[in-house]
Structures are given as C-alpha cells and as structure tokens.
Design an enzyme around this catalytic site. Structure first.
Site, PDB file in Angstrom:
ATOM      1  N   SER A  87      43.384  51.636  44.203  1.00 22.95           N
ATOM      2  CA  SER A  87      42.092  50.961  44.146  1.00 22.95           C
ATOM      3  C   SER A  87      40.995  51.817  43.540  1.00 22.95           C
ATOM      4  O   SER A  87      39.872  51.347  43.367  1.00 22.95           O
ATOM      5  CB  SER A  87      41.676  50.542  45.556  1.00 22.95           C
ATOM      6  OG  SER A  87      41.369  51.676  46.352  1.00 22.95           O
ATOM      7  N   THR A 207      38.574  49.708  46.748  1.00 23.09           N
ATOM      8  CA  THR A 207      37.384  50.537  46.506  1.00 23.09           C
ATOM      9  C   THR A 207      37.318  51.560  47.627  1.00 23.09           C
ATOM     10  O   THR A 207      37.930  51.369  48.669  1.00 23.09           O
ATOM     11  CB  THR A 207      36.095  49.656  46.586  1.00 23.09           C
ATOM     12  OG1 THR A 207      36.153  48.648  45.586  1.00 23.09           O
ATOM     13  CG2 THR A 207      34.822  50.461  46.403  1.00 23.09           C
ATOM     14  N   THR A 225      35.486  52.974  42.446  1.00 20.30           N
ATOM     15  CA  THR A 225      36.532  51.946  42.409  1.00 20.30           C
ATOM     16  C   THR A 225      37.148  51.809  41.028  1.00 20.30           C
ATOM     17  O   THR A 225      36.518  52.146  40.017  1.00 20.30           O
ATOM     18  CB  THR A 225      35.914  50.585  42.809  1.00 20.30           C
ATOM     19  OG1 THR A 225      36.955  49.620  42.962  1.00 20.30           O
ATOM     20  CG2 THR A 225      34.945  50.077  41.761  1.00 20.30           C
ATOM     21  N   ARG A 235      34.640  43.791  32.706  1.00 18.96           N
ATOM     22  CA  ARG A 235      34.082  43.272  33.972  1.00 18.96           C
ATOM     23  C   ARG A 235      33.536  44.441  34.818  1.00 18.96           C
ATOM     24  O   ARG A 235      34.186  45.451  34.988  1.00 18.96           O
ATOM     25  CB  ARG A 235      35.166  42.534  34.749  1.00 18.96           C
ATOM     26  CG  ARG A 235      34.719  42.003  36.133  1.00 18.96           C
ATOM     27  CD  ARG A 235      35.106  42.926  37.254  1.00 18.96           C
ATOM     28  NE  ARG A 235      34.837  42.362  38.581  1.00 18.96           N
ATOM     29  CZ  ARG A 235      34.903  43.044  39.714  1.00 18.96           C
ATOM     30  NH1 ARG A 235      35.232  44.311  39.690  1.00 18.96           N
ATOM     31  NH2 ARG A 235      34.661  42.468  40.854  1.00 18.96           N
ATOM     32  N   VAL A 236      32.338  44.280  35.315  1.00 15.04           N
ATOM     33  CA  VAL A 236      31.741  45.287  36.196  1.00 15.04           C
ATOM     34  C   VAL A 236      31.499  44.636  37.553  1.00 15.04           C
ATOM     35  O   VAL A 236      30.958  43.529  37.626  1.00 15.04           O
ATOM     36  CB  VAL A 236      30.418  45.816  35.601  1.00 15.04           C
ATOM     37  CG1 VAL A 236      29.694  46.703  36.599  1.00 15.04           C
ATOM     38  CG2 VAL A 236      30.699  46.586  34.309  1.00 15.04           C
ATOM     39  N   GLY A 237      31.927  45.308  38.592  1.00 14.38           N
ATOM     40  CA  GLY A 237      31.741  44.762  39.933  1.00 14.38           C
ATOM     41  C   GLY A 237      30.456  45.251  40.580  1.00 14.38           C
ATOM     42  O   GLY A 237      29.501  45.658  39.905  1.00 14.38           O
ATOM     43  N   ASP A 238      30.459  45.239  41.892  1.00 13.36           N
ATOM     44  CA  ASP A 238      29.267  45.631  42.644  1.00 13.36           C
ATOM     45  C   ASP A 238      29.133  47.146  42.806  1.00 13.36           C
ATOM     46  O   ASP A 238      28.033  47.660  43.014  1.00 13.36           O
ATOM     47  CB  ASP A 238      29.304  45.001  44.038  1.00 13.36           C
ATOM     48  CG  ASP A 238      30.534  45.447  44.823  1.00 13.36           C
ATOM     49  OD1 ASP A 238      31.629  45.529  44.225  1.00 13.36           O
ATOM     50  OD2 ASP A 238      30.414  45.717  46.030  1.00 13.36           O
ATOM     51  N   THR A 258      33.102  47.266  50.217  1.00 16.10           N
ATOM     52  CA  THR A 258      34.353  47.075  49.484  1.00 16.10           C
ATOM     53  C   THR A 258      34.702  45.591  49.581  1.00 16.10           C
ATOM     54  O   THR A 258      34.268  44.910  50.504  1.00 16.10           O
ATOM     55  CB  THR A 258      35.496  47.909  50.085  1.00 16.10           C
ATOM     56  OG1 THR A 258      35.719  47.500  51.440  1.00 16.10           O
ATOM     57  CG2 THR A 258      35.180  49.400  50.059  1.00 16.10           C
ATOM     58  N   GLY A 259      35.509  45.143  48.648  1.00 18.20           N
ATOM     59  CA  GLY A 259      35.881  43.733  48.669  1.00 18.20           C
ATOM     60  C   GLY A 259      35.353  43.025  47.435  1.00 18.20           C
ATOM     61  O   GLY A 259      35.051  43.665  46.415  1.00 18.20           O
ATOM     62  N   GLY A 261      33.415  42.012  44.789  1.00 15.82           N
ATOM     63  CA  GLY A 261      32.143  42.501  44.284  1.00 15.82           C
ATOM     64  C   GLY A 261      31.205  41.410  43.837  1.00 15.82           C
ATOM     65  O   GLY A 261      29.977  41.533  43.965  1.00 15.82           O
TER      66      GLY A 261
HETATM   67  N1  GLY Z   1      34.117  45.869  45.216  1.00 14.37           N
HETATM   68  C1  GLY Z   1      34.822  46.308  44.110  1.00 14.37           C
HETATM   69  C2  GLY Z   1      34.770  45.384  42.972  1.00 14.37           C
HETATM   70  O1  GLY Z   1      34.625  44.201  43.152  1.00 14.37           O
HETATM   71  O2  GLY Z   1      34.878  45.830  41.852  1.00 14.37           O
END
Ligand code: GLY
Length: 355
Positions: A87, A207, A225, A235-238, A258-259, A261
């Site tokens: 992860s 993450t 992460t 793609r960019v997460g949170d 985590t989870g 995003g």
């Molecule tokens: N929380 C990690 C992501 O969604 O990239």
C-alpha cells in the site's frame, strides 16, 4: 472497542483544556461526557494498523528529543521500505499501466508548514521528499515529473518500485479485467480463461498515516501511500492533500486518514476532525462525527441495500494533551498506538457493524 485513553472531556478536563488554550470554540461543558479524564500521556503517536513498528520508532525518537514530524517520517519510512506492504512506497501496487505512483504529505505543528508530493514515480520514500518540499521550497505540493526532478536534485536515487510480487498481482488484475480484451489468465488458474467481469474488488486503498505528539505537546503528522491500486495514471488521492488526508494544528491536535481518498477529498475530513477537537470533541468522537458526514454524503452507487457506504475509511487523531482515537466506517479495524504503556494495536470505533 477498547480505547482506554480516548474519552470525551469531563467538566474538569474541559475547563482545564479550555484554560490551557486547547479549546478555542467552547462546547457546552455541561453536555460533556461525565466520565473522569483519562490519564493521557506524552509522547504519543497513532498510525494505521500497518504502522505498529512505525509508532514504536517514532516514540523512541521523540523520547530522545527528535522533532515529532521527523520522528513520524522515520516511522513511516519503515513501511515505505517494506516490499511486503503493497500500500506504500517500495512494493506498492501500481496504476492500471503497471507503474507505481506515490503520494505523500507532511505537516509540522510548531511552524504550521506543510509539504506534499503527488504521482511521484521511482522514489521509494515520498514522505521524505514531501518534507523537503516543506523545508526547501516556497511551495506546498509538487506533482509528477516536477516532483521527481526535485527529488533527484536533492540526491534521491531513482529505482524500480514495482516488485515481482506486486507486478504479479497487477497482472492477475489485468488479465481478469474484461471478457473483451486480449489478456488471458493462465489456463491452470481455475474457472477457465476469465473468471469475472470488470469490478472493483481488487481496488484497494492502502496507506499509512502517523500523527505524533512529543513530550512538550508539539505535533507532527505524515501520510504516505501508493494510492488506489490500479488507478487511472495521474489519479491523486487524499494523502497529499492538506486538510483531506492529513492536518495538524499545534494548538489542538492532528488527524489523518486511510481508505477511500475520494471520500476525504469531498469532505475535508482531517481538517474537520481537528476543528471538531478544537470545539471540544474527543479524538474518537471527532473521527466518528466526520465519518457520519462522509456516510451522509456517499453517492447512491457507493451504498449497499441498507444505504450504508460500501467503502472503508479510517480516521486517526491525537490531541495536544496526549489523548488519541480512531474510527472506521465499518467494524473490525485496528489502529496502532504508542505511549508510555508501549506500542500496541487497538480496536477502532465504527459506525456500522459488519453483517
Ligand atoms: N487514501 C489513499 C488514497 O485514496 O489514495
């Protein structure tokens, strides 16, 4: 649920915290939890469950006087370097093209400075690059090619982050993605050449977040992460977005996540957890309140037949005074914590019990 330290503030605890400047926007003390204040201690650090070794390392370093952000970054680097954690960092699961792209952010309480990188390729410790963005630029977030060039300018070595195991997992996903493409799983893989149509089952959001408070009450946080497995490239997460995957306010506390995003990006979850703690909620109650908000906002396509979110999302929080907590939308999640009682995993609070 076991959470021996994280309780709502008693009237006495509330008034003490308010007097100490921890609560800027006072909630009604009479409505606070009447339970006695817990014996919170510092240093303390919380992390996602994959961060047990990370919090232990962060604690050791803080006990020896290391800055809480440096301690947290050193802690999560253990997981970034671990090829068996798919992860994060080296060994992370790749995007849909089979390329590992990493996101990370850091935030330093005493200076209120932040740094982040997104869609960074070929560098195994994005948290350290994020810290350098904070320390050595006038910016907060660098992405993609620019982030890589910045890392290389600071001496980071490029390397292939896709391990053989992660590549095999990606190939298995790709070969089973569709009945209508030319990628075939091995004949001996069971169930014929294709065993399922395109679905979200393999889309995992791993993450690590680590938030740390030192003995003096200074706070640092980091989230790092490889993001959503098999994501669309770019793609960019949170995780690298300050306020979504991480937020620190040295007067109040820190939160990270985590989870899924996308849910955090839509709800500014980490910022909101910290603001709810500022208003008097305990770390755990603040996490639960934000998860209720996330659940209320979940799109219909992401709900089950009872209207509950089908995705997982965990929030982790520490208060300046050493209290801590964590919650997930679903039961059965643990988180890592370390304080004077040692490093351990505890059950996170939750909104919904798994059927
Ligand atoms: N929380 C990690 C992501 O969604 O990239």
């Amino acid at each position: 649920m076991s959470d021996p330290i994280d309780i709502s503030l008693s009237r006495r605890g509330f008034l003490a915290a308010a007097a100490g400047g921890l609560i800027a926007s006072a909630a009604d003390p009479a409505a606070a939890d009447p339970a006695p204040p817990a014996a919170a201690t510092r240093p303390v650090a919380v992390a996602s469950a994959n961060g047990l070794a990370s919090v232990a390392r962060a604690f050791e370093l803080m006990r020896d006087g290391t800055d809480p952000l440096d301690a947290a970054v050193a802690g999560v680097a253990i997981v970034e370097d671990d090829p068996n954690d798919h992860s994060v960092g080296f060994g992370g699961l790749p995007n849909e093209d089979g390329v590992v792209e990493l996101d990370a952010s850091v935030m330093h309480g005493p200076t209120h400075k932040a740094g982040a990188v997104a869609a960074l390729r070929n560098i195994r410790n994005p948290s350290k690059v994020a810290r350098l963005v904070m320390q050595r630029t006038d910016h907060v977030l660098l992405v993609g090619e620019g982030a890589l060039r910045f890392a290389k300018a600071h001496g980071f070595k490029e390397e292939e982050l896709l391990t053989d195991e992660a590549r095999r997992m990606w190939l298995r996903w790709k070969e089973r993605l569709s009945e209508d493409d030319d990628w075939l799983p091995p004949e001996d893989s069971g169930g014929g050449p294709r065993t399922r149509a395109k679905g979200r089952q393999d889309h995992v959001y791993g993450t690590i977040n680590c938030c740390a408070v030192d003995a003096a009450g200074n706070i640092g946080g980091v989230t790092t992460t490889s993001g959503l497995a098999y994501k669309i490239p770019g793609r960019v997460g949170d995780s690298p977005i300050i306020g979504a995957g991480l937020y620190v306010d040295n007067a109040v506390g820190a939160a990270g996540s985590t989870g899924r995003g996308e849910a955090n990006l839509q709800n500014c979850s980490s910022f909101l957890v910290v603001e709810l703690m500022r208003a008097g909620k305990s770390p755990q109650d603040a996490c639960l309140e934000v998860l209720r908000r996330v659940a209320d906002h979940a799109e219909p396509r992401l709900r089950d037949s009872k209207g509950r979110p089908t995705f997982g999302l965990s929030l982790y929080a520490v208060a300046k005074d050493g209290r801590y907590g964590s919650a997930n939308i679903w039961s059965g999640t643990k988180f890592a914590v370390v304080d004077a009682a040692g490093a351990r995993l505890e059950e996170a609070a939750f909104l919904y019990k798994k059927d």
